[in-house]
Write a protein that holds these residues in place. Structure first.
Motif, short mmCIF file in Angstrom:
data_model
loop_
_atom_site.label_atom_id
_atom_site.label_comp_id
_atom_site.label_asym_id
_atom_site.label_seq_id
_atom_site.Cartn_x
_atom_site.Cartn_y
_atom_site.Cartn_z
N ASP A 3 0.83 -1.20 0.00
CA ASP A 3 0.00 0.00 0.00
C ASP A 3 0.86 1.25 0.00
OD1 ASP A 3 -2.24 -1.57 0.00
OD2 ASP A 3 -2.59 -1.39 2.16
N VAL A 4 1.99 1.20 0.70
CA VAL A 4 2.90 2.34 0.75
C VAL A 4 3.47 2.63 -0.63
CG1 VAL A 4 5.17 3.10 1.58
CG2 VAL A 4 3.52 2.08 3.18
N GLN A 5 3.91 1.59 -1.31
CA GLN A 5 4.49 1.78 -2.65
C GLN A 5 3.45 2.30 -3.63
OE1 GLN A 5 7.69 1.71 -2.89
NE2 GLN A 5 7.80 0.94 -0.79
N GLU A 6 2.23 1.81 -3.52
CA GLU A 6 1.16 2.28 -4.40
C GLU A 6 0.85 3.75 -4.13
OE1 GLU A 6 -1.48 2.23 -7.44
OE2 GLU A 6 -0.05 0.64 -6.89
N ALA A 7 0.83 4.14 -2.85
CA ALA A 7 0.57 5.53 -2.50
C ALA A 7 1.66 6.44 -3.04
CB ALA A 7 0.46 5.67 -0.99
N LEU A 11 1.39 9.41 -5.80
CA LEU A 11 1.85 10.77 -5.51
C LEU A 11 2.75 11.29 -6.62
CD1 LEU A 11 2.13 13.21 -3.55
CD2 LEU A 11 4.09 11.99 -2.55
N VAL A 12 3.71 10.47 -7.04
CA VAL A 12 4.64 10.89 -8.09
C VAL A 12 3.88 11.23 -9.38
CG1 VAL A 12 6.51 10.10 -9.61
CG2 VAL A 12 6.61 9.64 -7.14
N GLU A 13 2.95 10.38 -9.74
CA GLU A 13 2.18 10.62 -10.97
C GLU A 13 1.38 11.91 -10.88
OE1 GLU A 13 -0.12 7.08 -11.31
OE2 GLU A 13 1.52 5.89 -12.18
N ARG A 14 0.76 12.15 -9.76
CA ARG A 14 -0.05 13.36 -9.59
C ARG A 14 0.82 14.62 -9.58
NH1 ARG A 14 -5.40 12.59 -6.55
NH2 ARG A 14 -5.92 10.40 -6.84
N LEU A 15 1.97 14.56 -8.89
CA LEU A 15 2.85 15.72 -8.85
C LEU A 15 3.41 16.03 -10.24
CD1 LEU A 15 4.78 15.17 -5.50
CD2 LEU A 15 3.25 17.08 -6.04
N ASP A 43 5.37 8.08 9.27
CA ASP A 43 4.86 8.88 8.17
C ASP A 43 5.67 8.60 6.91
OD1 ASP A 43 2.96 10.24 9.75
OD2 ASP A 43 4.50 11.63 10.45
N LEU A 44 5.11 8.96 5.77
CA LEU A 44 5.84 8.95 4.51
C LEU A 44 6.36 10.37 4.28
CD1 LEU A 44 3.49 6.76 2.28
CD2 LEU A 44 5.66 6.10 3.32
N ASN A 45 7.66 10.54 4.42
CA ASN A 45 8.28 11.85 4.31
C ASN A 45 8.83 12.05 2.89
OD1 ASN A 45 9.33 10.82 7.41
ND2 ASN A 45 8.02 12.60 7.22
N VAL A 46 8.39 13.12 2.25
CA VAL A 46 8.72 13.34 0.85
C VAL A 46 9.27 14.76 0.67
CG1 VAL A 46 7.80 13.46 -1.51
CG2 VAL A 46 6.95 11.72 0.08
N LYS A 66 -3.11 18.63 -0.98
CA LYS A 66 -4.33 18.48 -0.18
C LYS A 66 -4.80 17.03 -0.19
CE LYS A 66 -8.94 20.39 0.51
NZ LYS A 66 -9.94 21.39 0.05
N TRP A 67 -4.75 16.38 -1.36
CA TRP A 67 -5.11 14.96 -1.45
C TRP A 67 -4.19 14.11 -0.59
CZ3 TRP A 67 -1.48 11.54 -3.61
CH2 TRP A 67 -1.91 10.21 -3.69
N TRP A 68 -2.89 14.37 -0.62
CA TRP A 68 -1.91 13.61 0.16
C TRP A 68 -2.18 13.73 1.66
CZ3 TRP A 68 1.15 9.76 -0.73
CH2 TRP A 68 2.31 9.53 0.01
N ILE A 69 -2.58 14.92 2.08
CA ILE A 69 -2.84 15.17 3.50
C ILE A 69 -4.18 14.58 3.94
CG2 ILE A 69 -3.27 16.96 5.23
CD1 ILE A 69 -1.40 18.79 3.61
N THR A 70 -5.23 14.83 3.19
CA THR A 70 -6.58 14.50 3.64
C THR A 70 -7.01 13.08 3.31
OG1 THR A 70 -7.55 15.41 1.61
CG2 THR A 70 -7.31 16.90 3.49
N VAL A 71 -6.55 12.55 2.17
CA VAL A 71 -6.96 11.20 1.76
C VAL A 71 -5.94 10.16 2.21
CG1 VAL A 71 -7.51 9.71 -0.21
CG2 VAL A 71 -8.24 12.12 -0.22
N GLN A 72 -4.66 10.47 2.00
CA GLN A 72 -3.60 9.52 2.38
C GLN A 72 -3.15 9.70 3.83
OE1 GLN A 72 -2.59 7.01 0.45
NE2 GLN A 72 -4.04 7.69 -1.13
#
Length: 251
Positions: A3-7, A11-15, A43-46, A66-72
């Protein structure tokens, strides 16, 4: 970790879709890059490197953040320019040293590896972060003294930061840096007289599936006392002589 790798992939694709050519690099750091990620407490630190950080460019990626914070339910990525990051290495010595030791490039170039980290302010930053952690832990205790579950969660959440700062305390003492937490605690005890079992108790609490709620306050107390010992030893053995007043200040 699937799940972490998928998230992270998402994130990379969206950014990339949002920032396009302005995106230079995306780097994962922290526990997920080190291999000691704890699903319940980590946490996942990016870190994101943009070529331009003007308001319009930041606004383009704001929906992704916002998606990373609120959904993930992850902390917002840090956004820097490559040169800005290099120039910040003196005041972010702890963070840059840790990133250099454990990071993974998710997109673009590795802007971390080639940064020279000056150490002249490292010891001051270590003490500042330790004192800040101690104050936050006290504030949590004042607010939630009757809530053993919440205090246990606070202890578990703080462990990763505390371990990082203990490692950097050893660096400030010019010690060889052990990799295992138990070895870090042993060296800290030898140098500062802080209780290794106090830190080990927080580590066990973090890893436990079920907790002895009645013991949380005792663990919390020992943890605070151990951190106080580390800070006192750091301040005593590596004093901030350059801060001493050389004369009277004018009224």
């Amino acid at each position: 970790m699937g799940d972490v790798q998928e998230a992270l992939k998402n994130l990379v694709e969206r950014l990339h879709e949002a920032a396009r050519d302005n995106l230079e690099s995306i780097i994962l750091y922290g526990s997920a890059a080190r291999g000691d990620f704890h699903e319940a407490h980590s946490d996942l630190n990016v870190l994101c490197i943009l070529r331009s950080l003007r308001a319009a460019e930041l606004a383009r990626v704001s929906a992704v953040v916002k998606w990373w914070i609120t959904v993930q339910h992850q902390p917002a990525p840090l956004f820097f320019g490559a040169e800005e990051l290099r120039q910040s290495a003196d005041v972010f010595a702890i963070e840059l040293l840790d990133m250099q030791q454990s990071h993974r490039v998710l997109y673009g170039s590795d802007v971390i590896a080639g940064i020279t980290v000056p150490m002249n302010l490292h010891r001051v930053q270590v003490e500042h972060e330790l004192r800040t952690l101690l104050l936050r832990l006290r504030q949590h205790l004042l607010r939630d003294a009757g809530n053993q579950q919440e205090l246990g969660s606070v202890l578990a959440k703080s462990f990763s930061s505390a371990l990082t700062l203990l490692r950097h305390t050893l660096i400030a003492f010019q010690e060889q840096l052990p990799s295992a937490p138990g070895a870090v605690f042993s060296r800290i005890t030898a140098l500062t007289a802080a209780s290794a079992p106090a830190f080990e108790a927080v580590q066990r609490l973090r890893e436990a599936k079920s907790l002895d709620r009645d013991a949380v306050l005792l663990v919390y107390d020992g943890y605070l006392a151990a951190l106080e010992k580390v800070i006192a030893a750091l301040d005593h053995h590596l004093p901030k002589r350059q801060w001493q007043r050389s004369g009277k200040t004018s009224a």
